[in-house]
Scaffold this active site. Structure first.
Site, mmCIF file in Angstrom:
data_model
loop_
_atom_site.group_PDB
_atom_site.id
_atom_site.type_symbol
_atom_site.label_atom_id
_atom_site.label_comp_id
_atom_site.label_asym_id
_atom_site.label_seq_id
_atom_site.Cartn_x
_atom_site.Cartn_y
_atom_site.Cartn_z
ATOM 1 N N PRO A 1 0.828 -1.209 0.000
ATOM 2 C CA PRO A 1 0.000 0.000 0.000
ATOM 3 C C PRO A 1 0.863 1.259 0.000
ATOM 4 O O PRO A 1 1.862 1.349 0.716
ATOM 5 C CB PRO A 1 -0.802 -0.118 1.307
ATOM 6 C CG PRO A 1 -0.740 -1.567 1.682
ATOM 7 C CD PRO A 1 0.573 -2.068 1.168
ATOM 8 N N ILE A 2 0.456 2.232 -0.812
ATOM 9 C CA ILE A 2 1.212 3.484 -0.918
ATOM 10 C C ILE A 2 1.322 4.178 0.439
ATOM 11 O O ILE A 2 2.370 4.723 0.796
ATOM 12 C CB ILE A 2 0.546 4.430 -1.945
ATOM 13 C CG1 ILE A 2 0.774 3.900 -3.371
ATOM 14 C CG2 ILE A 2 1.106 5.839 -1.830
ATOM 15 C CD1 ILE A 2 2.198 3.973 -3.856
ATOM 16 N N CYS A 3 0.239 4.137 1.233
ATOM 17 C CA CYS A 3 0.280 4.814 2.533
ATOM 18 C C CYS A 3 1.347 4.213 3.445
ATOM 19 O O CYS A 3 1.981 4.918 4.241
ATOM 20 C CB CYS A 3 -1.090 4.766 3.201
ATOM 21 S SG CYS A 3 -1.736 3.107 3.452
ATOM 22 N N THR A 4 1.552 2.890 3.326
ATOM 23 C CA THR A 4 2.563 2.230 4.160
ATOM 24 C C THR A 4 3.964 2.640 3.746
ATOM 25 O O THR A 4 4.792 3.012 4.584
ATOM 26 C CB THR A 4 2.419 0.698 4.074
ATOM 27 O OG1 THR A 4 1.126 0.324 4.540
ATOM 28 C CG2 THR A 4 3.483 0.005 4.912
ATOM 29 N N ASN B 1 4.492 6.489 4.621
ATOM 30 C CA ASN B 1 4.425 7.014 5.987
ATOM 31 C C ASN B 1 4.977 6.095 7.072
ATOM 32 O O ASN B 1 5.623 6.561 8.023
ATOM 33 C CB ASN B 1 2.971 7.360 6.334
ATOM 34 C CG ASN B 1 2.373 8.351 5.360
ATOM 35 O OD1 ASN B 1 3.012 9.333 5.022
ATOM 36 N ND2 ASN B 1 1.148 8.090 4.919
#
Length: 432
Positions: A213-216, A219
């Site tokens: 996941p891009i958020c992982t 961030n």
């Protein structure tokens, strides 16, 4: 890259006494599993050693093993296609290459080495893509063996051989033996184009590539792979703009590695290495030499059985799992009625009336039994969205935001094509 065909080397054709003593034990007399068409004796030996022409696609870890096995079994007219050059990382398992060969074409070096070590064998290499060759080229072979690491290339050669089949000409059916390995796992299969299940029929058996996941990765990275993905997916376009990432360029890999190391240090993550960086961005699974050897042996065993009719060939899928112990299994993979290559029936697809063309394209890209990259869509009457040429892409781009239901009636047909694949997929669209 310049594509090159090399003339066969000066390999001697003389055979010494008892050279093929052990192979002849199989060919001199019928056995309990011998095919009814088997003719023991000199005729089958003459066909194997003087008339049978075989094509090997791929000269990597699997291809090196296949070439050596074929040459030592008695196949003497071998053609080889590979588009890659030798990298130093290949030398630990691709045993036909030496440090002095780094940078040279794999096909040419492999052919030279086999002809040098196995007198009488003629290997004709082609340094280039399989797509460079036309139908007449593939029609000259008795059978084809694939040792590829690319799904797209497998799909292309599979569709090409299916399209070659002319019901009025039995010689146009070219058996395809496909081998593949993934770490400690591997498979070999025999494909009789239009007769048995083809490669396209089994697309849904392929593992989905690992994604994060891009958020992982942006961030909260926790793994070294997250840091590498961050460097390639987010930092590369931000820092280097429109420059295309070349995963075969050592300078590009080195840049990603240094950025990933800095990211990992910031979040106190260990384990970022050059080889892992290369593996993540190229989606490479480490190759195991013993797995290559087993699968190559299975492929060549099937080639020998098909060429000589000395035993029943595989029907039609062999699977090896070596992750915990050694387990193997054979089964018959059945044809798919709606296979776009060998099935002939349209695939029914039910979607929401609110879906846009862009959402349909995303589904076609991700769906396991379709997996078409950059698909172009059209109805029998008009284009919906074309990826190429640029003028047509620009003209059809506004349709991406339109609902499919505005362009295709309930029960209507959509034809899906892609520049990388020599076939089209017919969809019957219904709405939920």
């Amino acid at each position: 890259m310049t594509a090159k065909t090399h003339v066969n080397g000066a390999a001697t054709s003389s055979d010494w006494q008892d050279r093929y003593y052990h192979v002849d034990q199989i060919l001199d007399r019928p056995g309990p599993r011998t095919d009814p068409s088997f003719l023991a004796g000199d005729e089958v030996k003459d066909f194997l050693r003087n008339k049978c022409k075989i094509l090997v696609i791929g000269a990597g870890g699997l291809g090196c093993e296949i070439l050596a096995n074929l040459a030592l079994t008695g196949f003497k007219d071998i053609h080889l296609i590979d588009m890659d050059t030798i990298d130093i990382s290949n030398l630990n398992r691709q045993f036909l290459f030496r440090p002095a060969d780094v940078g040279r074409p794999k096909a040419i070096v492999a052919a030279e080495y086999v002809m040098k070590r196995v007198p009488g064998v003629k290997v004709t290499p082609y340094y280039g893509k399989i797509q460079d060759k036309g139908d007449d080229y593939y029609l000259q072979f008795n059978l084809v063996i694939c040792g590829l690491d690319s799904v797209e290339a497998r799909r292309w050669i599979n569709a090409t051989l299916v399209n070659l089949v002319d019901p009025a000409n039995p010689e146009s059916l070219k058996p395809l033996i496909d081998g593949g390995t993934e770490g400690f796992k591997g498979q070999a299969r025999v494909i009789l184009p239009t007769v048995s299940s083809c490669y396209e029929c089994s697309l849904d058996m392929l593992n989905k590539p690992t994604t994060f996941p891009i958020c992982t990765i942006a961030n909260t990275p926790r793994l070294p792979e997250h840091c590498i993905e961050w460097a390639s997916v987010l930092e590369w376009p931000r820092t280097r703009g429109d420059e295309k990432l070349d995963t075969d360029d050592p300078e590009h890999i080195g840049w990603l590695y240094s950025i990933a190391v800095a990211r990992a240090k910031e979040f106190k993550i260990e384990g970022v290495t050059w080889s892992l960086t290369q593996g993540v961005v190229k989606n490479v699974i480490p190759a195991i030499a013993s797995t290559n050897a087993i699968i190559a042996a299975s492929c060549c065993n099937e080639a020998f059985k098909i060429a000589t009719s000395s035993a029943a060939y595989l029907n039609n899928y062999f699977m090896l799992i070596g992750t915990e112990g050694v387990y193997s299994y054979t089964f018959e993979h059945e044809k798919r009625d709606h296979c776009p290559v060998c099935g002939g029936e349209a695939l029914e697809m039910s979607i929401s009336r609110d879906w846009t063309v862009e959402q349909l394209i995303e589904l076609l890209t991700e769906k396991q039994n379709i997996q078409i990259k950059k698909p172009s869509l059209a109805t029998p009457e008009k284009p919906i969205y074309f990826q190429q040429p640029p003028q047509l892409e620009e003209a059809t781009r506004p349709n991406l935001e339109k609902r499919v239901s505005e362009l295709v009636p309930d029960g209507g047909e959509v034809v899906v094509t892609a520049s990388t694949l020599p076939f089209s997929l017919s969809l019957i669209i219904t709405y939920e």
